[in-house]
Motif scaffolding. Structure first.
Motif, PDB file in Angstrom:
ATOM      1  N   LYS A 186      17.633  15.241  -9.423  1.00 24.06           N
ATOM      2  CA  LYS A 186      18.109  14.439 -10.546  1.00 24.06           C
ATOM      3  C   LYS A 186      16.906  13.760 -11.185  1.00 24.06           C
ATOM      4  O   LYS A 186      16.047  13.218 -10.502  1.00 24.06           O
ATOM      5  N   ASP A 187      16.818  13.802 -12.503  1.00 23.32           N
ATOM      6  CA  ASP A 187      15.664  13.218 -13.204  1.00 23.32           C
ATOM      7  C   ASP A 187      14.363  13.739 -12.594  1.00 23.32           C
ATOM      8  O   ASP A 187      13.522  12.973 -12.123  1.00 23.32           O
ATOM      9  N   TRP A 188      14.190  15.048 -12.587  1.00 24.47           N
ATOM     10  CA  TRP A 188      13.087  15.699 -11.880  1.00 24.47           C
ATOM     11  C   TRP A 188      11.712  15.203 -12.301  1.00 24.47           C
ATOM     12  O   TRP A 188      10.763  15.234 -11.506  1.00 24.47           O
ATOM     13  N   LYS A 189      11.573  14.727 -13.532  1.00 25.34           N
ATOM     14  CA  LYS A 189      10.263  14.284 -14.001  1.00 25.34           C
ATOM     15  C   LYS A 189       9.712  13.122 -13.179  1.00 25.34           C
ATOM     16  O   LYS A 189       8.501  12.906 -13.113  1.00 25.34           O
ATOM     17  N   GLN A 190      10.611  12.365 -12.551  1.00 27.11           N
ATOM     18  CA  GLN A 190      10.157  11.225 -11.750  1.00 27.11           C
ATOM     19  C   GLN A 190       9.398  11.656 -10.502  1.00 27.11           C
ATOM     20  O   GLN A 190       8.669  10.857  -9.906  1.00 27.11           O
ATOM     21  N   PHE A 191       9.557  12.905 -10.091  1.00 29.08           N
ATOM     22  CA  PHE A 191       8.942  13.366  -8.853  1.00 29.08           C
ATOM     23  C   PHE A 191       7.516  13.882  -9.048  1.00 29.08           C
ATOM     24  O   PHE A 191       6.855  14.241  -8.080  1.00 29.08           O
ATOM     25  N   TYR A 192       7.056  13.933 -10.287  1.00 33.18           N
ATOM     26  CA  TYR A 192       5.743  14.502 -10.549  1.00 33.18           C
ATOM     27  C   TYR A 192       4.942  13.602 -11.479  1.00 33.18           C
ATOM     28  O   TYR A 192       5.493  12.922 -12.340  1.00 33.18           O
ATOM     29  N   ARG A 193       3.639  13.591 -11.274  1.00 34.47           N
ATOM     30  CA  ARG A 193       2.742  12.801 -12.124  1.00 34.47           C
ATOM     31  C   ARG A 193       1.496  13.622 -12.437  1.00 34.47           C
ATOM     32  O   ARG A 193       1.134  14.532 -11.693  1.00 34.47           O
ATOM     33  N   VAL A 194       0.846  13.301 -13.514  1.00 34.23           N
ATOM     34  CA  VAL A 194      -0.384  13.985 -13.908  1.00 34.23           C
ATOM     35  C   VAL A 194      -1.452  13.791 -12.823  1.00 34.23           C
ATOM     36  O   VAL A 194      -1.575  12.709 -12.251  1.00 34.23           O
ATOM     37  N   GLU A 236       0.648  11.106   0.518  1.00 38.65           N
ATOM     38  CA  GLU A 236       1.380  10.701  -0.673  1.00 38.65           C
ATOM     39  C   GLU A 236       2.685  11.484  -0.686  1.00 38.65           C
ATOM     40  O   GLU A 236       2.787  12.562  -0.092  1.00 38.65           O
ATOM     41  N   GLY A 237       3.682  10.948  -1.357  1.00 37.26           N
ATOM     42  CA  GLY A 237       4.966  11.636  -1.403  1.00 37.26           C
ATOM     43  C   GLY A 237       5.889  11.041  -2.449  1.00 37.26           C
ATOM     44  O   GLY A 237       5.503  10.129  -3.192  1.00 37.26           O
ATOM     45  N   SER A 238       7.106  11.589  -2.496  1.00 30.95           N
ATOM     46  CA  SER A 238       8.100  11.137  -3.466  1.00 30.95           C
ATOM     47  C   SER A 238       9.328  10.617  -2.745  1.00 30.95           C
ATOM     48  O   SER A 238       9.768  11.199  -1.748  1.00 30.95           O
ATOM     49  N   VAL A 239       9.881   9.521  -3.245  1.00 30.11           N
ATOM     50  CA  VAL A 239      11.107   8.968  -2.682  1.00 30.11           C
ATOM     51  C   VAL A 239      12.258   9.917  -2.986  1.00 30.11           C
ATOM     52  O   VAL A 239      12.506  10.250  -4.148  1.00 30.11           O
ATOM     53  N   ARG A 240      12.960  10.373  -1.937  1.00 29.12           N
ATOM     54  CA  ARG A 240      14.067  11.298  -2.113  1.00 29.12           C
ATOM     55  C   ARG A 240      15.422  10.610  -1.982  1.00 29.12           C
ATOM     56  O   ARG A 240      16.397  11.006  -2.612  1.00 29.12           O
ATOM     57  N   ARG A 241      15.503   9.569  -1.131  1.00 29.25           N
ATOM     58  CA  ARG A 241      16.791   8.892  -0.936  1.00 29.25           C
ATOM     59  C   ARG A 241      16.545   7.464  -0.483  1.00 29.25           C
ATOM     60  O   ARG A 241      15.589   7.184   0.254  1.00 29.25           O
ATOM     61  N   ILE A 242      17.415   6.567  -0.944  1.00 29.87           N
ATOM     62  CA  ILE A 242      17.286   5.153  -0.603  1.00 29.87           C
ATOM     63  C   ILE A 242      18.574   4.699   0.078  1.00 29.87           C
ATOM     64  O   ILE A 242      19.678   4.959  -0.407  1.00 29.87           O
ATOM     65  N   THR A 243      18.428   4.051   1.236  1.00 28.43           N
ATOM     66  CA  THR A 243      19.587   3.531   1.975  1.00 28.43           C
ATOM     67  C   THR A 243      19.351   2.057   2.277  1.00 28.43           C
ATOM     68  O   THR A 243      18.279   1.508   2.008  1.00 28.43           O
ATOM     69  N   ASP A 244      20.360   1.417   2.860  1.00 25.43           N
ATOM     70  CA  ASP A 244      20.224   0.004   3.215  1.00 25.43           C
ATOM     71  C   ASP A 244      19.179  -0.211   4.299  1.00 25.43           C
ATOM     72  O   ASP A 244      18.591  -1.289   4.394  1.00 25.43           O
ATOM     73  N   PHE A 245      18.948   0.825   5.123  1.00 21.55           N
ATOM     74  CA  PHE A 245      18.039   0.649   6.254  1.00 21.55           C
ATOM     75  C   PHE A 245      16.635   1.212   5.999  1.00 21.55           C
ATOM     76  O   PHE A 245      15.744   1.073   6.831  1.00 21.55           O
ATOM     77  N   GLU A 267      14.672   6.668  -6.895  1.00 20.31           N
ATOM     78  CA  GLU A 267      14.487   8.076  -6.549  1.00 20.31           C
ATOM     79  C   GLU A 267      13.404   8.672  -7.439  1.00 20.31           C
ATOM     80  O   GLU A 267      13.407   8.520  -8.651  1.00 20.31           O
ATOM     81  N   GLY A 268      12.416   9.326  -6.803  1.00 23.84           N
ATOM     82  CA  GLY A 268      11.329   9.932  -7.547  1.00 23.84           C
ATOM     83  C   GLY A 268      10.063   9.102  -7.566  1.00 23.84           C
ATOM     84  O   GLY A 268       8.999   9.601  -7.968  1.00 23.84           O
ATOM     85  N   ASP A 269      10.136   7.844  -7.126  1.00 27.27           N
ATOM     86  CA  ASP A 269       8.929   7.004  -7.090  1.00 27.27           C
ATOM     87  C   ASP A 269       7.856   7.643  -6.231  1.00 27.27           C
ATOM     88  O   ASP A 269       8.137   8.216  -5.172  1.00 27.27           O
ATOM     89  N   ARG A 270       6.609   7.535  -6.684  1.00 27.12           N
ATOM     90  CA  ARG A 270       5.482   8.030  -5.917  1.00 27.12           C
ATOM     91  C   ARG A 270       4.998   6.929  -4.975  1.00 27.12           C
ATOM     92  O   ARG A 270       4.808   5.786  -5.389  1.00 27.12           O
ATOM     93  N   VAL A 271       4.823   7.261  -3.697  1.00 25.62           N
ATOM     94  CA  VAL A 271       4.405   6.276  -2.703  1.00 25.62           C
ATOM     95  C   VAL A 271       3.342   6.876  -1.785  1.00 25.62           C
ATOM     96  O   VAL A 271       3.175   8.087  -1.709  1.00 25.62           O
TER      97      VAL A 271
END
Length: 301
Positions: free
Chosen positions: A180-188, A234-243, A279-283
Motif C-alpha cells: 500500500k502506498d508503495w512509494k513510501q518504501f523507496y527513496r533516492v 537499513e529497512g522499511s517499516v512493514r507493520r505497526i502494532t501496539d507492542f 508504513e513505509g518509513d525508512r529506519v
C-alpha cells in the motif's frame, strides 16, 4: 598527492617512503606568511585536461562526498567526480564510510568531457564485489545485479546500475506482496537487488525486485543464516502494532524483524507507536537477538 604519479604508492606510504628517504623535489610555490615551501616530486603534474588521458590511473585527493558521488582533485584546479557505482567496491557500503576528506586514492580516468568541463573517474579496485556495468552489452536476461534508486516515479523505480546504464522496475515488479502506498518504501540513493527481465533494446532495461525472482539465482541477498547479532541494517517499516514495529531488512531474502516498543530510541515517546511510525518509513536498526528455531529477529531502533 604531489609525491608521485604512481597512485599505487599511496596504499602503503611507510613502506614505499621510509623515514630518511631522499627525494628529489621541485618548489611549486612559497608561502611567505607561514614560511612554508610547497613542493612536488611529480615528474608530470596535472594542471589541465591536457595532462590526462582515458585509462590513466592517477593519485586523487577526496574533496567531499555526497550521497551519490565523490568529488576529487587530480591537480590544482583540476577536479573530477566518481559516481557511486564507480566509487564503491561493495554497494552495501556508504560513500561517507569509505571516503573521507583529504584521503588520497587511485583514480582511473573513465571520461574526459571537455565541452562540459567534467572528468569522470573510477575508484574501484581489482577486488570489487559488485561487477561494473559499462554498457547494456554487459547485461543479459536473468542476471542478478545491484544498483541504486535514481528516481521514484509513477510508473515504478528508475535504478542506476552505473552512471550510464539505468533500469526500470515497474510497479508490478516491485514486490511479491501488495504494498500500500508503495512509494513510501523507496527513496533516492537506496541500494536495491534485482533480476534483469529484459536488456535487448538499447536504452531499455527492465528489472524485478521480487524476492521470489531474485533469491533463486543470487547469493547477493542475505539469508537468515547470514545475519549476526550486532549488525546494523537499513529497512522499511512493514507493520505497526501496539507492542512494536516490524521492519523488512534491506539486502535480505524477505527477512522481517520486530523492534519491540521497549527497544525504540530513548528520545521518542513510545506510548503511541502509531504516531511515531508509518508504513513505509525508512529506519536503521541493530540486530539484538536471533531465534534460529523460529527464524525470528529482535531489533533495536
Amino acid at each position: 598527492m604531489n609525491l608521485t604519479n604512481d597512485a599505487s604508492v599511496f596504499s602503503n606510504l611507510e613502506k614505499e617512503y621510509p623515514l630518511g628517504s631522499v627525494l628529489k623535489t621541485k618548489v611549486e610555490s612559497v608561502d611567505q606568511e607561514h614560511n612554508v615551501l610547497n613542493l612536488t616530486a611529480k615528474d608530470k603534474p596535472i594542471t589541465s585536461f591536457k595532462d590526462i588521458s582515458v585509462g590513466d590511473v592517477v593519485p586523487a585527493k577526496v574533496i567531499r562526498t555526497r550521497d551519490s558521488y565523490v568529488l576529487l582533485e587530480l591537480g590544482e584546479g583540476v577536479l573530477a567526480s566518481s559516481f557511486i557505482t564507480e566509487a564503491l567496491n561493495d554497494y552495501s557500503d556508504k560513500l561517507q564510510d569509505i571516503f573521507s576528506t583529504s584521503d588520497i586514492c587511485a583514480a582511473k580516468i573513465q571520461e574526459i568531457d571537455i565541452p562540459n568541463n567534467k572528468i569522470h573517474v573510477s575508484l574501484r579496485t581489482a577486488d570489487a564485489k559488485d561487477r561494473y556495468i559499462s554498457s547494456i552489452d554487459d547485461l543479459k536476461k536473468g542476471d542478478v545485479v545491484r544498483g541504486f534508486v535514481k528516481n521514484v516515479a509513477d510508473n515504478g523505480l528508475h535504478v542506476a546500475l552505473s552512471s550510464k546504464i539505468h533500469a526500470l522496475v515497474r510497479v508490478s515488479d516491485l514486490s511479491d506482496s501488495y504494498l500500500k502506498d508503495w512509494k513510501q518504501f523507496y527513496r533516492v540513493h537506496q541500494p536495491v537487488v534485482g533480476k534483469i527481465l529484459n536488456a535487448e533494446r538499447k536504452g531499455r532495461v527492465l528489472m524485478t525486485l521480487k524476492d521470489s525472482e531474485v533469491s533463486g539465482d543470487a547469493n547477493i541477498l542475505k539469508r537468515f543464516e547470514d545475519i549476526a547479532v550486532g549488525e546494523i541494517y537499513e529497512g522499511s517499516v512493514r507493520r505497526i502494532t501496539d507492542f512494536g514495529v516490524f521492519v523488512k531488512l534491506d539486502g535480505c531474502n524477505n527477512i522481517v524483524g520486530l523492534c519491540h516498543h521497549s527497544e525504540i530510541s530513548d528520545n521518542k515517546n513510545t506510548s503511541d507507536i502509531q504516531s511515531i511510525f508509518a508504513e513505509g518509513d525508512r529506519v536503521k536498526v541493530k540486530i539484538l537477538a536471533l531465534d534460529e528455531a523460529k527464524k525470528q529477529l529482535s531489533l533495536d531502533e
